[in-house]
Design an enzyme around this catalytic site. Structure first.
Site, PDB file in Angstrom:
ATOM      1  N   ASP A   1      54.253 -70.687 -30.352  1.00  0.00           N
ATOM      2  CA  ASP A   1      55.603 -70.033 -30.852  1.00  0.00           C
ATOM      3  C   ASP A   1      55.350 -69.997 -32.240  1.00  0.00           C
ATOM      4  OD1 ASP A   1      56.137 -69.867 -28.203  1.00  0.00           O
ATOM      5  OD2 ASP A   1      57.410 -71.618 -28.220  1.00  0.00           O
TER       6      ASP A   1
ATOM      7  N   ASP B   1      52.881 -65.536 -28.276  1.00  0.00           N
ATOM      8  CA  ASP B   1      54.026 -66.151 -27.355  1.00  0.00           C
ATOM      9  C   ASP B   1      55.541 -65.836 -27.980  1.00  0.00           C
ATOM     10  OD1 ASP B   1      55.111 -67.427 -24.911  1.00  0.00           O
ATOM     11  OD2 ASP B   1      54.363 -69.258 -25.770  1.00  0.00           O
TER      12      ASP B   1
ATOM     13  N   ASP C   1      61.460 -70.277 -29.730  1.00  0.00           N
ATOM     14  CA  ASP C   1      61.747 -70.672 -28.592  1.00  0.00           C
ATOM     15  C   ASP C   1      62.433 -72.077 -28.626  1.00  0.00           C
ATOM     16  OD1 ASP C   1      60.735 -68.557 -27.416  1.00  0.00           O
ATOM     17  OD2 ASP C   1      59.102 -69.497 -26.288  1.00  0.00           O
TER      18      ASP C   1
ATOM     19  N   ARG D   1      63.840 -60.864 -24.124  1.00  0.00           N
ATOM     20  CA  ARG D   1      64.158 -62.061 -24.482  1.00  0.00           C
ATOM     21  C   ARG D   1      64.922 -62.116 -26.292  1.00  0.00           C
ATOM     22  NH1 ARG D   1      59.102 -65.768 -22.509  1.00  0.00           N
ATOM     23  NH2 ARG D   1      59.047 -64.812 -20.291  1.00  0.00           N
TER      24      ARG D   1
END
Length: 447
Positions: free
Chosen positions: A228, A267, A271, A321
């Protein structure tokens, strides 16, 4: 003290590596945050304002504001940044000023490193990997194992050792205004530490050279990457503010397909997982990305934690997301979502509430292109909640949960078990957000 805006000319915030991704802006307002007990403070010593989201809870978020001269650094190379970060066990307050764009895929002498450099000496080759795990011969019932999978993992670990930058507690990392500051190819890892501020940085091109093939992921298998741009794992009191996140210059549309599935090298953007808690994400731009933000990495992540506030962010060209939320108490307010397809990124949904997440989404604005449906803006597994109010779709107040539930077999719940109280800066109307956030969000705005 509440944030104050000052009119000024917006400086250029584009480095060559991200020129295709940063939203163009003209004259605009820079947003300055004040200490609660002081007047104007320089950018490097600013702390999160009182009641500004979950990260202001308890002890608040002050980052490295107490750093002495010996722990105040200006860095312009990866090697300098690594030295300034020091050891994650050293909790001495520190301020790190990032001057310009730092390429994480460089060695200590500044030499550019490529995927071939990371693969060297491991025995890995993509062609050999594809041959070894072709579903036609290897099957689809188990993860890859054996010589080439071990080689892939070794090459991936070699890249990770270079690009994963570990942040200690009590740290402020800020881009120097006017220098197009940021990190390219990097993963900023904030793990099991408290009190971190990340501001005024562009995070671009975080790419995994060695994605893993997982034939058991979904009906057709998937390629999964490992890095990430910013990763919170067990982190507390984190404030991420005025940053820009982008895949540029390599968009997913340029990814090849192997075994009929996209060879995904990206990715998450930001996060928040593994029991992270008390996080405020404000005035960032998320653009040109697929799986953008996880809050909770699994359905059993950490009950009682994962409390996150997302406000005044711009989400543009985001496929999904934004965020995907599990378990926690998440406040999403005054964000602007432009779900018009961009650079091959065709949005699937914005907010996903699952695993009993308790989401309050209020006074956000969605821009939908012709033919898009409000029913597609939310998603869930039938256990999550979204309490919505004041949300606008193309300027019209819209009950997003009702629209979703009318078209779904797994209804979102409409009540939550908490009431947001840390809401400094909450705007009662979302109507002006498309205009106001265009010039007050992302990297390059702050003085």
């Amino acid at each position: 003290m509440a944030a104050r805006s000052h009119r000024r000319s917006l400086r250029s915030r584009r480095a060559a590596v991200v020129c295709a991704a940063v939203v163009a802006a003209g004259a605009g307002a820079g947003v300055f945050v004040m200490n609660a007990n002081a007047g104007t403070v320089d950018l490097y010593h600013q702390t999160l304002a009182a009641k500004d989201g979950w990260a202001s809870s308890g002890t608040g978020t002050t980052g490295g504001t107490k750093a002495d001269a010996a722990h105040t650094f200006t860095v312009s190379t990866r090697a300098q940044l690594v030295k300034a970060l020091g050891s994650v066990s050293d909790t001495t307050p520190r301020i790190i000023k990032v001057n310009g764009m730092i390429d994480a895929n460089t060695d200590d002498s500044g030499r550019k490193l490529t995927c071939a450099d990371y693969a060297s000496g491991t025995g890995y080759s993509l062609s050999a990997y594809l041959k070894a795990y072709d579903p036609a011969t290897y099957g689809r019932s188990k993860l890859p194992s054996g010589t080439q999978e071990k080689a892939r993992a070794a090459a991936q670990a070699k890249q990770g050792k270079n690009i994963v930058l570990k942040v200690p507690a009590n740290t402020t990392i800020v881009g120097v205004p006017g220098t197009n500051a940021g990190l390219t190819g990097a993963m900023l890892q904030i793990q099991n530490v408290d009190n971190v501020i990340v501001r005024n940085l562009t995070f671009a091109a975080t790419e995994d050279c060695f994605p893993q093939w997982d034939p058991t992921d979904g009906d057709d298998g998937n390629w999964n990457s490992n890095y990430d741009s910013v990763s919170l794992r067990g982190a507390t009191h984190v404030w991420a503010d005025h940053n820009t996140f982008t895949d540029a210059p390599h968009f997913d549309s340029a990814n090849p397909k192997y075994f009929g599935r996209e060879y995904q090298i990206h990715d998450g953007a930001l996060d928040i997982t593994k029991g992270s808690d008390l996080v405020t994400v404000s005035r960032n731009q998320f653009t040109n990305h697929d799986k953008t933000m996880l809050i909770g990495g699994s359905d059993t992540d950490s009950v009682g934690k994962l409390r996150v506030s997302l406000h005044h962010n711009v989400w543009k060209g985001i496929m999904q997301r934004a965020p995907l939320a599990r378990i926690g108490q998440i406040h999403i307010y005054n964000n602007y979502y432009d779900v018009t397809p961009l650079n091959g990124y065709a949005p699937q949904y914005s907010i996903n509430s699952r695993a009993k997440a308790q989401v309050v989404a209020e006074n956000n604005y969605w821009k939908l292109p012709s033919g898009a449906k409000a029913a597609k803006l939310l998603s869930g597994d039938g256990t999550g909640s979204v309490k919505g109010s004041g949300n606008l779709v193309n300027g019209t107040v819209t009950d997003l949960v009702a629209a979703y539930n009318a078209a779904s077999s797994k209804d979102l719940k409409t009540t939550v078990n908490w009431t947001p109280a840390l809401t400094a800066g909450l705007e009662a109307s979302a109507g002006d957000l498309p205009t106001s956030l265009a010039t007050t969000t992302g990297a390059g705005v702050l003085n």
